[in-house]
Design a protein around this motif. Structure first.
Motif, PDB file in Angstrom:
ATOM      1  N   VAL A   1      18.291 -43.202   3.635  1.00  0.00           N
ATOM      2  CA  VAL A   1      17.897 -42.160   4.578  1.00  0.00           C
ATOM      3  C   VAL A   1      17.621 -40.923   3.732  1.00  0.00           C
ATOM      4  N   MET A   2      16.373 -40.460   3.754  1.00  0.00           N
ATOM      5  CA  MET A   2      15.944 -39.343   2.926  1.00  0.00           C
ATOM      6  C   MET A   2      15.585 -38.149   3.805  1.00  0.00           C
ATOM      7  N   THR A   3      15.877 -36.968   3.327  1.00  0.00           N
ATOM      8  CA  THR A   3      15.550 -35.754   4.068  1.00  0.00           C
ATOM      9  C   THR A   3      14.894 -34.744   3.145  1.00  0.00           C
ATOM     10  N   GLY A   4      14.155 -33.807   3.753  1.00  0.00           N
ATOM     11  CA  GLY A   4      13.513 -32.760   2.977  1.00  0.00           C
ATOM     12  C   GLY A   4      12.954 -31.688   3.884  1.00  0.00           C
TER      13      GLY A   4
ATOM     14  N   GLY B   1       8.860 -27.120  16.249  1.00  0.00           N
ATOM     15  CA  GLY B   1      10.174 -26.517  16.041  1.00  0.00           C
ATOM     16  C   GLY B   1      11.055 -27.222  15.036  1.00  0.00           C
ATOM     17  N   ALA B   2      10.533 -28.245  14.381  1.00  0.00           N
ATOM     18  CA  ALA B   2      11.320 -28.954  13.365  1.00  0.00           C
ATOM     19  C   ALA B   2      11.297 -28.176  12.051  1.00  0.00           C
ATOM     20  N   THR B   3      12.331 -28.336  11.265  1.00  0.00           N
ATOM     21  CA  THR B   3      12.401 -27.723   9.938  1.00  0.00           C
ATOM     22  C   THR B   3      12.626 -28.750   8.836  1.00  0.00           C
ATOM     23  N   THR B   4      13.125 -29.913   9.228  1.00  0.00           N
ATOM     24  CA  THR B   4      13.513 -30.947   8.275  1.00  0.00           C
ATOM     25  C   THR B   4      12.901 -32.280   8.660  1.00  0.00           C
ATOM     26  N   CYS B   5      12.492 -33.058   7.672  1.00  0.00           N
ATOM     27  CA  CYS B   5      12.029 -34.412   7.962  1.00  0.00           C
ATOM     28  C   CYS B   5      13.108 -35.403   7.563  1.00  0.00           C
ATOM     29  N   VAL B   6      13.120 -36.543   8.220  1.00  0.00           N
ATOM     30  CA  VAL B   6      14.022 -37.630   7.869  1.00  0.00           C
ATOM     31  C   VAL B   6      13.226 -38.923   7.857  1.00  0.00           C
ATOM     32  N   LEU B   7      13.480 -39.748   6.855  1.00  0.00           N
ATOM     33  CA  LEU B   7      12.793 -41.026   6.702  1.00  0.00           C
ATOM     34  C   LEU B   7      13.818 -42.089   6.381  1.00  0.00           C
ATOM     35  N   GLN B   8      13.642 -43.265   6.963  1.00  0.00           N
ATOM     36  CA  GLN B   8      14.495 -44.418   6.668  1.00  0.00           C
ATOM     37  C   GLN B   8      13.626 -45.433   5.928  1.00  0.00           C
ATOM     38  N   VAL B   9      13.940 -45.685   4.674  1.00  0.00           N
ATOM     39  CA  VAL B   9      13.077 -46.515   3.839  1.00  0.00           C
ATOM     40  C   VAL B   9      13.908 -47.554   3.100  1.00  0.00           C
TER      41      VAL B   9
ATOM     42  N   GLU C   1      15.384 -49.936   0.340  1.00  0.00           N
ATOM     43  CA  GLU C   1      15.613 -49.604  -1.063  1.00  0.00           C
ATOM     44  C   GLU C   1      14.620 -50.279  -2.001  1.00  0.00           C
ATOM     45  N   HIS C   2      14.001 -51.382  -1.572  1.00  0.00           N
ATOM     46  CA  HIS C   2      13.037 -52.068  -2.429  1.00  0.00           C
ATOM     47  C   HIS C   2      11.641 -51.458  -2.351  1.00  0.00           C
ATOM     48  N   ASN C   3      11.424 -50.531  -1.420  1.00  0.00           N
ATOM     49  CA  ASN C   3      10.099 -49.933  -1.244  1.00  0.00           C
ATOM     50  C   ASN C   3       9.944 -48.745  -2.205  1.00  0.00           C
ATOM     51  N   GLU C   4       9.845 -49.058  -3.482  1.00  0.00           N
ATOM     52  CA  GLU C   4       9.831 -48.020  -4.504  1.00  0.00           C
ATOM     53  C   GLU C   4       8.623 -47.082  -4.411  1.00  0.00           C
ATOM     54  N   PRO C   5       7.406 -47.574  -4.109  1.00  0.00           N
ATOM     55  CA  PRO C   5       6.275 -46.636  -3.982  1.00  0.00           C
ATOM     56  C   PRO C   5       6.505 -45.574  -2.905  1.00  0.00           C
ATOM     57  N   ALA C   6       7.059 -45.981  -1.763  1.00  0.00           N
ATOM     58  CA  ALA C   6       7.324 -45.021  -0.693  1.00  0.00           C
ATOM     59  C   ALA C   6       8.396 -44.021  -1.115  1.00  0.00           C
ATOM     60  N   ILE C   7       9.437 -44.511  -1.760  1.00  0.00           N
ATOM     61  CA  ILE C   7      10.508 -43.613  -2.213  1.00  0.00           C
ATOM     62  C   ILE C   7       9.964 -42.583  -3.194  1.00  0.00           C
ATOM     63  N   ARG C   8       9.107 -43.018  -4.114  1.00  0.00           N
ATOM     64  CA  ARG C   8       8.515 -42.076  -5.077  1.00  0.00           C
ATOM     65  C   ARG C   8       7.673 -41.022  -4.368  1.00  0.00           C
ATOM     66  N   LEU C   9       6.877 -41.443  -3.375  1.00  0.00           N
ATOM     67  CA  LEU C   9       6.056 -40.494  -2.641  1.00  0.00           C
ATOM     68  C   LEU C   9       6.928 -39.446  -1.964  1.00  0.00           C
ATOM     69  N   TYR C  10       7.978 -39.891  -1.281  1.00  0.00           N
ATOM     70  CA  TYR C  10       8.833 -38.956  -0.560  1.00  0.00           C
ATOM     71  C   TYR C  10       9.566 -38.026  -1.528  1.00  0.00           C
ATOM     72  N   GLU C  11       9.953 -38.543  -2.689  1.00  0.00           N
ATOM     73  CA  GLU C  11      10.587 -37.685  -3.689  1.00  0.00           C
ATOM     74  C   GLU C  11       9.612 -36.610  -4.177  1.00  0.00           C
TER      75      GLU C  11
ATOM     76  N   THR D   1      15.078 -35.956  -0.677  1.00  0.00           N
ATOM     77  CA  THR D   1      16.155 -36.530  -1.479  1.00  0.00           C
ATOM     78  C   THR D   1      16.993 -37.463  -0.606  1.00  0.00           C
ATOM     79  N   GLU D   2      17.751 -38.320  -1.260  1.00  0.00           N
ATOM     80  CA  GLU D   2      18.597 -39.263  -0.522  1.00  0.00           C
ATOM     81  C   GLU D   2      19.762 -38.543   0.132  1.00  0.00           C
TER      82      GLU D   2
END
Length: 240
Positions: free
Chosen positions: A102-105, A202-210, A212-222, A227-228
Protein backbone atom coordinates in the motif's frame (compact mmCIF):
# COMPACT_ATOMS: atom_id res chain seq x y z
CA UNK A 1 -0.80 10.84 8.70
CA UNK A 2 -3.36 8.06 8.29
CA UNK A 3 -3.16 5.02 10.54
CA UNK A 4 -2.98 1.63 8.86
CA UNK A 5 -6.49 0.65 9.93
CA UNK A 6 -8.00 3.95 8.80
CA UNK A 7 -6.26 3.81 5.43
CA UNK A 8 -7.42 0.24 4.89
CA UNK A 9 -11.00 1.28 5.69
CA UNK A 10 -10.80 4.14 3.17
CA UNK A 11 -9.50 1.76 0.50
CA UNK A 12 -12.42 -0.58 1.18
CA UNK A 13 -14.92 2.28 0.90
CA UNK A 14 -13.34 3.29 -2.42
CA UNK A 15 -13.69 -0.29 -3.70
CA UNK A 16 -17.28 -1.24 -2.76
CA UNK A 17 -18.23 -4.90 -2.86
CA UNK A 18 -21.66 -6.24 -3.82
CA UNK A 19 -22.15 -7.59 -0.31
CA UNK A 20 -20.53 -6.06 2.78
CA UNK A 21 -21.37 -7.24 6.28
CA UNK A 22 -19.64 -5.92 9.40
CA UNK A 23 -18.17 -8.33 11.93
CA UNK A 24 -17.37 -6.01 14.80
CA UNK A 25 -14.80 -3.72 13.19
CA UNK A 26 -13.97 -6.33 10.55
CA UNK A 27 -15.74 -6.25 7.20
CA UNK A 28 -16.81 -9.35 5.27
CA UNK A 29 -16.94 -8.58 1.56
CA UNK A 30 -18.03 -10.42 -1.60
CA UNK A 31 -18.33 -9.42 -5.27
CA UNK A 32 -18.70 -12.60 -7.33
CA UNK A 33 -14.94 -13.18 -7.31
CA UNK A 34 -13.89 -9.86 -8.90
CA UNK A 35 -10.59 -8.97 -7.17
CA UNK A 36 -9.27 -10.17 -3.86
CA UNK A 37 -9.95 -6.85 -2.17
CA UNK A 38 -13.70 -7.11 -2.82
CA UNK A 39 -13.87 -10.83 -1.96
CA UNK A 40 -12.19 -11.14 1.39
CA UNK A 41 -12.69 -10.25 5.02
CA UNK A 42 -10.80 -7.12 6.03
CA UNK A 43 -9.38 -7.98 9.45
CA UNK A 44 -8.62 -4.51 10.80
CA UNK A 45 -9.77 -3.70 14.32
CA UNK A 46 -11.65 -5.80 16.85
CA UNK A 47 -14.11 -8.38 15.45
CA UNK A 48 -15.97 -8.39 18.78
CA UNK A 49 -15.33 -12.09 19.40
CA UNK A 50 -12.36 -14.49 19.61
CA UNK A 51 -10.33 -14.64 16.39
CA UNK A 52 -11.07 -18.35 15.83
CA UNK A 53 -14.80 -17.70 16.08
CA UNK A 54 -14.57 -14.64 13.82
CA UNK A 55 -12.75 -16.64 11.16
CA UNK A 56 -15.44 -19.32 11.32
CA UNK A 57 -18.11 -16.65 10.73
CA UNK A 58 -16.07 -15.17 7.86
CA UNK A 59 -15.66 -18.60 6.32
CA UNK A 60 -19.41 -19.17 6.45
CA UNK A 61 -20.05 -15.78 4.83
CA UNK A 62 -17.67 -16.64 1.99
CA UNK A 63 -19.24 -20.00 1.30
CA UNK A 64 -22.72 -18.43 1.42
CA UNK A 65 -21.62 -16.04 -1.35
CA UNK A 66 -19.84 -18.67 -3.44
CA UNK A 67 -16.30 -17.35 -2.98
CA UNK A 68 -13.14 -18.81 -1.47
CA UNK A 69 -12.78 -18.02 2.25
CA UNK A 70 -10.07 -15.35 2.36
CA UNK A 71 -8.79 -12.94 4.99
CA UNK A 72 -7.15 -9.62 4.09
CA UNK A 73 -4.47 -9.31 6.78
CA UNK A 74 -2.04 -6.44 7.34
CA UNK A 75 1.54 -7.67 7.68
CA UNK A 76 2.71 -7.50 11.28
CA UNK A 77 -0.76 -6.70 12.59
CA UNK A 78 -1.96 -7.79 16.00
CA UNK A 79 -4.19 -10.44 14.40
CA UNK A 80 -1.65 -12.03 12.08
CA UNK A 81 -0.22 -14.56 14.54
CA UNK A 82 -3.66 -15.43 15.86
CA UNK A 83 -4.93 -16.07 12.33
CA UNK A 84 -1.96 -18.33 11.65
CA UNK A 85 -2.50 -20.12 14.97
CA UNK A 86 -6.13 -20.69 13.96
CA UNK A 87 -4.93 -22.87 11.08
CA UNK A 88 -4.92 -20.37 8.22
CA UNK A 89 -2.03 -19.87 5.77
CA UNK A 90 -0.90 -17.30 3.23
CA UNK A 91 -2.57 -17.87 -0.15
CA UNK A 92 0.57 -18.21 -2.26
CA UNK A 93 -1.53 -19.11 -5.31
CA UNK A 94 -3.70 -16.00 -5.22
CA UNK A 95 -4.16 -14.77 -8.84
CA UNK A 96 -3.20 -11.18 -8.01
CA UNK A 97 -0.30 -12.16 -5.80
CA UNK A 98 -0.27 -13.14 -2.14
CA UNK A 99 1.28 -9.90 -0.91
CA UNK A 100 0.67 -6.28 -1.86
CA UNK A 101 2.18 -2.92 -1.02
CA UNK A 102 0.00 0.00 0.00
CA UNK A 103 1.73 3.16 -1.24
CA UNK A 104 0.85 6.77 -0.52
CA UNK A 105 2.03 10.15 -1.73
CA UNK A 106 1.02 13.83 -1.92
CA UNK A 107 -1.05 14.66 -4.99
CA UNK A 108 0.46 18.12 -5.40
CA UNK A 109 3.83 16.55 -6.23
CA UNK A 110 2.69 15.11 -9.55
CA UNK A 111 -0.65 16.75 -10.40
CA UNK A 112 -0.58 18.00 -13.99
CA UNK A 113 -3.87 18.97 -15.63
CA UNK A 114 -7.30 17.68 -14.67
CA UNK A 115 -8.73 14.38 -15.89
CA UNK A 116 -12.16 14.30 -17.48
CA UNK A 117 -14.35 11.45 -16.30
CA UNK A 118 -15.81 9.65 -19.33
CA UNK A 119 -17.74 6.40 -19.09
CA UNK A 120 -16.51 5.05 -22.45
CA UNK A 121 -16.91 1.45 -23.67
CA UNK A 122 -13.17 1.40 -24.35
CA UNK A 123 -12.46 2.35 -20.74
CA UNK A 124 -14.33 -0.70 -19.50
CA UNK A 125 -12.77 -2.98 -22.12
CA UNK A 126 -9.24 -1.91 -21.14
CA UNK A 127 -9.72 -2.02 -17.37
CA UNK A 128 -12.18 -4.90 -17.00
CA UNK A 129 -12.10 -6.93 -20.23
CA UNK A 130 -14.41 -7.52 -23.15
CA UNK A 131 -17.13 -9.14 -21.02
CA UNK A 132 -18.00 -6.77 -18.17
CA UNK A 133 -19.98 -8.37 -15.34
CA UNK A 134 -22.47 -6.76 -12.99
CA UNK A 135 -19.97 -7.17 -10.16
CA UNK A 136 -17.28 -5.35 -12.12
CA UNK A 137 -19.65 -2.51 -12.92
CA UNK A 138 -20.60 -2.23 -9.26
CA UNK A 139 -17.07 -2.30 -7.85
CA UNK A 140 -15.58 0.04 -10.46
CA UNK A 141 -18.60 2.29 -10.93
CA UNK A 142 -19.71 2.83 -7.33
CA UNK A 143 -18.31 5.11 -4.69
CA UNK A 144 -18.61 8.62 -3.26
CA UNK A 145 -16.73 10.27 -6.16
CA UNK A 146 -15.43 8.18 -9.05
CA UNK A 147 -13.41 9.20 -12.10
CA UNK A 148 -13.14 7.11 -15.29
CA UNK A 149 -9.99 8.78 -16.64
CA UNK A 150 -8.60 7.89 -20.04
CA UNK A 151 -6.42 8.97 -22.93
CA UNK A 152 -7.80 8.41 -26.42
CA UNK A 153 -6.35 8.29 -29.92
CA UNK A 154 -8.99 8.85 -32.62
CA UNK A 155 -11.73 7.93 -30.11
CA UNK A 156 -9.90 4.71 -29.17
CA UNK A 157 -9.05 4.41 -25.48
CA UNK A 158 -5.31 3.71 -25.27
CA UNK A 159 -4.80 4.30 -21.53
CA UNK A 160 -7.18 4.22 -18.60
CA UNK A 161 -7.30 4.44 -14.82
CA UNK A 162 -9.94 4.58 -12.09
CA UNK A 163 -9.87 7.09 -9.27
CA UNK A 164 -12.17 7.36 -6.26
CA UNK A 165 -12.04 10.01 -3.54
CA UNK A 166 -12.94 9.09 0.03
CA UNK A 167 -12.41 11.79 2.66
CA UNK A 168 -9.04 13.35 1.78
CA UNK A 169 -7.66 10.34 -0.10
CA UNK A 170 -7.63 9.57 -3.83
CA UNK A 171 -7.69 5.80 -4.34
CA UNK A 172 -6.04 4.84 -7.64
CA UNK A 173 -6.64 1.50 -9.38
CA UNK A 174 -6.81 -0.34 -12.73
CA UNK A 175 -4.10 1.73 -14.41
CA UNK A 176 -3.64 0.21 -17.87
CA UNK A 177 -1.94 1.19 -21.14
CA UNK A 178 -2.37 -0.79 -24.34
CA UNK A 179 0.83 -2.69 -25.30
CA UNK A 180 0.99 -0.80 -28.60
CA UNK A 181 1.25 2.52 -26.76
CA UNK A 182 3.56 1.72 -23.85
CA UNK A 183 6.84 3.53 -23.12
CA UNK A 184 5.36 6.83 -24.30
CA UNK A 185 4.77 8.38 -20.87
CA UNK A 186 1.01 7.81 -21.00
CA UNK A 187 0.76 6.25 -17.53
CA UNK A 188 2.62 9.18 -15.98
CA UNK A 189 0.45 11.67 -17.89
CA UNK A 190 -2.74 9.91 -16.84
CA UNK A 191 -1.65 9.83 -13.20
CA UNK A 192 -0.92 13.56 -13.34
CA UNK A 193 -4.36 14.33 -14.72
CA UNK A 194 -6.08 12.05 -12.20
CA UNK A 195 -4.17 13.76 -9.38
CA UNK A 196 -5.45 17.11 -10.63
CA UNK A 197 -9.01 15.76 -10.56
CA UNK A 198 -8.45 14.43 -7.05
CA UNK A 199 -7.27 17.83 -5.82
CA UNK A 200 -10.44 19.39 -7.22
CA UNK A 201 -12.46 16.84 -5.20
CA UNK A 202 -10.70 17.82 -1.97
CA UNK A 203 -8.15 15.01 -1.80
CA UNK A 204 -4.56 15.68 -0.75
CA UNK A 205 -3.09 12.19 -0.74
CA UNK A 206 -3.17 9.27 -3.14
CA UNK A 207 -3.19 5.62 -2.14
CA UNK A 208 -2.40 2.65 -4.37
CA UNK A 209 -2.51 -1.08 -3.68
CA UNK A 210 0.03 -2.85 -5.89
CA UNK A 211 1.24 -6.46 -5.93
CA UNK A 212 4.84 -6.80 -4.78
CA UNK A 213 5.80 -8.51 -8.05
CA UNK A 214 4.58 -5.56 -10.16
CA UNK A 215 7.96 -3.84 -10.19
CA UNK A 216 7.29 -1.48 -13.16
CA UNK A 217 4.23 -0.04 -11.40
CA UNK A 218 6.09 0.32 -8.10
CA UNK A 219 8.91 2.19 -9.85
CA UNK A 220 6.44 4.54 -11.54
CA UNK A 221 4.70 5.34 -8.26
CA UNK A 222 8.04 5.88 -6.52
CA UNK A 223 9.05 8.33 -9.27
CA UNK A 224 5.80 10.21 -8.60
CA UNK A 225 6.76 10.58 -4.95
CA UNK A 226 4.86 7.68 -3.43
CA UNK A 227 6.35 5.54 -0.67
CA UNK A 228 5.36 2.28 1.00
CA UNK A 229 2.92 2.78 3.88
CA UNK A 230 2.39 -0.88 4.80
CA UNK A 231 1.74 -4.30 3.27
CA UNK A 232 -1.00 -6.88 3.45
CA UNK A 233 -1.42 -10.52 2.50
CA UNK A 234 -4.31 -12.84 1.71
CA UNK A 235 -4.79 -15.78 4.09
CA UNK A 236 -6.97 -18.86 3.57
CA UNK A 237 -7.86 -21.90 5.69
CA UNK A 238 -5.04 -24.43 5.60
CA UNK A 239 -7.66 -27.12 5.04
CA UNK A 240 -10.66 -26.07 2.93
Amino acid sequence: MHTVDHLESLCARAWPALAEVPLGNWSMRAADGFTGRANSTLTCGDPGMPIQQALTVAEGFAREHGIKPTAHVVNGSAHERAIEAAGWRVDLDHPGGAESLVMTGPLEKFADGVAESRDLPGWWELTAGSEVSAAQRHVLGSGPAVCFASITDNDWVIAAVRGAVVEDVLHVARLAVRPSHRRQGLARRLMGELAGWGLEQGATTCVLQVAEHNEPAIRLYEELGCTEHHRYRYWIPAVS
